[in-house]
Design a protein around this motif. Structure first.
Motif, PDB file in Angstrom:
ATOM      1  N   LEU A 118       0.821  -1.213   0.000  1.00  0.00           N
ATOM      2  CA  LEU A 118       0.000   0.000   0.000  1.00  0.00           C
ATOM      3  C   LEU A 118       0.854   1.260   0.000  1.00  0.00           C
ATOM      4  O   LEU A 118       0.498   2.261  -0.634  1.00  0.00           O
ATOM      5  CB  LEU A 118      -0.948   0.002   1.194  1.00  0.00           C
ATOM      6  CG  LEU A 118      -2.150  -0.929   1.101  1.00  0.00           C
ATOM      7  CD1 LEU A 118      -2.913  -0.949   2.423  1.00  0.00           C
ATOM      8  CD2 LEU A 118      -3.056  -0.516  -0.039  1.00  0.00           C
ATOM      9  N   THR A 119       1.987   1.230   0.687  1.00  0.00           N
ATOM     10  CA  THR A 119       2.891   2.385   0.690  1.00  0.00           C
ATOM     11  C   THR A 119       3.425   2.650  -0.709  1.00  0.00           C
ATOM     12  O   THR A 119       3.435   3.791  -1.173  1.00  0.00           O
ATOM     13  CB  THR A 119       4.050   2.160   1.681  1.00  0.00           C
ATOM     14  OG1 THR A 119       3.513   1.972   2.984  1.00  0.00           O
ATOM     15  CG2 THR A 119       5.016   3.331   1.681  1.00  0.00           C
ATOM     16  N   VAL A 120       3.859   1.589  -1.376  1.00  0.00           N
ATOM     17  CA  VAL A 120       4.341   1.744  -2.753  1.00  0.00           C
ATOM     18  C   VAL A 120       3.216   2.270  -3.642  1.00  0.00           C
ATOM     19  O   VAL A 120       3.426   3.188  -4.451  1.00  0.00           O
ATOM     20  CB  VAL A 120       4.895   0.401  -3.288  1.00  0.00           C
ATOM     21  CG1 VAL A 120       5.151   0.469  -4.781  1.00  0.00           C
ATOM     22  CG2 VAL A 120       6.170   0.024  -2.546  1.00  0.00           C
ATOM     23  N   LEU A 121       2.024   1.731  -3.485  1.00  0.00           N
ATOM     24  CA  LEU A 121       0.881   2.170  -4.290  1.00  0.00           C
ATOM     25  C   LEU A 121       0.569   3.650  -4.055  1.00  0.00           C
ATOM     26  O   LEU A 121       0.363   4.411  -5.014  1.00  0.00           O
ATOM     27  CB  LEU A 121      -0.344   1.311  -3.970  1.00  0.00           C
ATOM     28  CG  LEU A 121      -1.620   1.621  -4.743  1.00  0.00           C
ATOM     29  CD1 LEU A 121      -1.425   1.305  -6.222  1.00  0.00           C
ATOM     30  CD2 LEU A 121      -2.781   0.821  -4.174  1.00  0.00           C
ATOM     31  N   VAL A 122       0.555   4.083  -2.813  1.00  0.00           N
ATOM     32  CA  VAL A 122       0.276   5.487  -2.499  1.00  0.00           C
ATOM     33  C   VAL A 122       1.328   6.395  -3.119  1.00  0.00           C
ATOM     34  O   VAL A 122       1.005   7.434  -3.711  1.00  0.00           O
ATOM     35  CB  VAL A 122       0.188   5.694  -0.968  1.00  0.00           C
ATOM     36  CG1 VAL A 122       0.270   7.169  -0.597  1.00  0.00           C
ATOM     37  CG2 VAL A 122      -1.080   5.073  -0.417  1.00  0.00           C
ATOM     38  N   TRP A 123       2.595   6.013  -3.025  1.00  0.00           N
ATOM     39  CA  TRP A 123       3.654   6.860  -3.577  1.00  0.00           C
ATOM     40  C   TRP A 123       3.641   6.861  -5.104  1.00  0.00           C
ATOM     41  O   TRP A 123       3.893   7.897  -5.721  1.00  0.00           O
ATOM     42  CB  TRP A 123       5.012   6.449  -3.017  1.00  0.00           C
ATOM     43  CG  TRP A 123       5.240   7.103  -1.691  1.00  0.00           C
ATOM     44  CD1 TRP A 123       4.579   6.837  -0.527  1.00  0.00           C
ATOM     45  CD2 TRP A 123       6.135   8.163  -1.407  1.00  0.00           C
ATOM     46  NE1 TRP A 123       5.029   7.671   0.466  1.00  0.00           N
ATOM     47  CE2 TRP A 123       5.986   8.478  -0.037  1.00  0.00           C
ATOM     48  CE3 TRP A 123       7.061   8.860  -2.163  1.00  0.00           C
ATOM     49  CZ2 TRP A 123       6.725   9.480   0.573  1.00  0.00           C
ATOM     50  CZ3 TRP A 123       7.809   9.851  -1.542  1.00  0.00           C
ATOM     51  CH2 TRP A 123       7.634  10.153  -0.200  1.00  0.00           C
ATOM     52  N   VAL A 124       3.339   5.731  -5.718  1.00  0.00           N
ATOM     53  CA  VAL A 124       3.253   5.699  -7.191  1.00  0.00           C
ATOM     54  C   VAL A 124       2.103   6.578  -7.649  1.00  0.00           C
ATOM     55  O   VAL A 124       2.263   7.384  -8.580  1.00  0.00           O
ATOM     56  CB  VAL A 124       3.092   4.241  -7.693  1.00  0.00           C
ATOM     57  CG1 VAL A 124       2.653   4.195  -9.140  1.00  0.00           C
ATOM     58  CG2 VAL A 124       4.390   3.477  -7.506  1.00  0.00           C
ATOM     59  N   ILE A 125       0.945   6.457  -7.020  1.00  0.00           N
ATOM     60  CA  ILE A 125      -0.196   7.301  -7.373  1.00  0.00           C
ATOM     61  C   ILE A 125       0.137   8.774  -7.132  1.00  0.00           C
ATOM     62  O   ILE A 125      -0.197   9.640  -7.943  1.00  0.00           O
ATOM     63  CB  ILE A 125      -1.465   6.869  -6.614  1.00  0.00           C
ATOM     64  CG1 ILE A 125      -1.944   5.508  -7.113  1.00  0.00           C
ATOM     65  CG2 ILE A 125      -2.569   7.904  -6.737  1.00  0.00           C
ATOM     66  CD1 ILE A 125      -3.053   4.899  -6.291  1.00  0.00           C
ATOM     67  N   GLY A 126       0.806   9.056  -6.019  1.00  0.00           N
ATOM     68  CA  GLY A 126       1.195  10.431  -5.719  1.00  0.00           C
ATOM     69  C   GLY A 126       2.102  11.028  -6.788  1.00  0.00           C
ATOM     70  O   GLY A 126       1.940  12.178  -7.187  1.00  0.00           O
ATOM     71  N   PHE A 127       3.053  10.240  -7.266  1.00  0.00           N
ATOM     72  CA  PHE A 127       3.963  10.749  -8.307  1.00  0.00           C
ATOM     73  C   PHE A 127       3.258  10.850  -9.652  1.00  0.00           C
ATOM     74  O   PHE A 127       3.551  11.745 -10.437  1.00  0.00           O
ATOM     75  CB  PHE A 127       5.209   9.879  -8.417  1.00  0.00           C
ATOM     76  CG  PHE A 127       6.275  10.267  -7.432  1.00  0.00           C
ATOM     77  CD1 PHE A 127       7.008  11.429  -7.607  1.00  0.00           C
ATOM     78  CD2 PHE A 127       6.534   9.475  -6.324  1.00  0.00           C
ATOM     79  CE1 PHE A 127       7.984  11.798  -6.693  1.00  0.00           C
ATOM     80  CE2 PHE A 127       7.516   9.842  -5.413  1.00  0.00           C
ATOM     81  CZ  PHE A 127       8.242  11.005  -5.603  1.00  0.00           C
TER      82      PHE A 127
END
Length: 131
Positions: A118-127
């Motif tokens: 979920l952390t990776v997903l949040v950061w990918v979506i954020g970028f």
């Protein structure tokens, strides 16, 4: 009168216990709860800087946009998601489910894997949204 405490057995210490996933996740849940206090102070600082004017906001963005700032924000994101998933696990236990050894171990492992994903997903979506 003899000292009675000399004959008492000592309580077992951590080195006697075998670390199991549920024990580790309990410890990490407490640590992430403490880390969320510091991270929330950073979010509050950023919001106050945004309300204080352009120069304060630019400085806060520079600090949080630096490599160290991004690492702190990444850790805050992980701590927030890990603590949330741990809270859901505790809610499930409060409802009386998941006490079996195999289930609780799988939930502990799922907690760490889920929080990382979920952390990776949040950061990918954020970028992706940023650009």
């Amino acid at each position: 009168m003899a000292n009675v405490t000399n004959n008492r057995p000592l309580s077992p210490h951590l080195q006697v216990y075998k670390l199991i996933p549920t024990m580790v996740m309990s410890i990490v849940h407490r640590i992430t709860g403490g880390a969320l206090y510091v991270g929330t102070l950073l979010v509050a600082w950023w919001l106050i800087a945004a309300a204080s004017g352009q120069s304060s906001y630019d400085w806060a963005n520079w600090v949080l946009g630096s490599l160290l700032g991004k690492l702190v924000l990444l850790g805050y994101t992980w701590a927030l998601l890990h603590h949330m998933l741990g809270g859901l696990r505790h809610l499930m236990w409060d409802l009386g489910y998941g006490f079996e050894k195999e289930v609780s171990t799988k939930l502990a492992i799922a907690n760490i894997i889920g929080s990382l994903c979920l952390t990776v997903l949040v950061w990918v979506i954020g970028f992706l949204i940023r650009f």
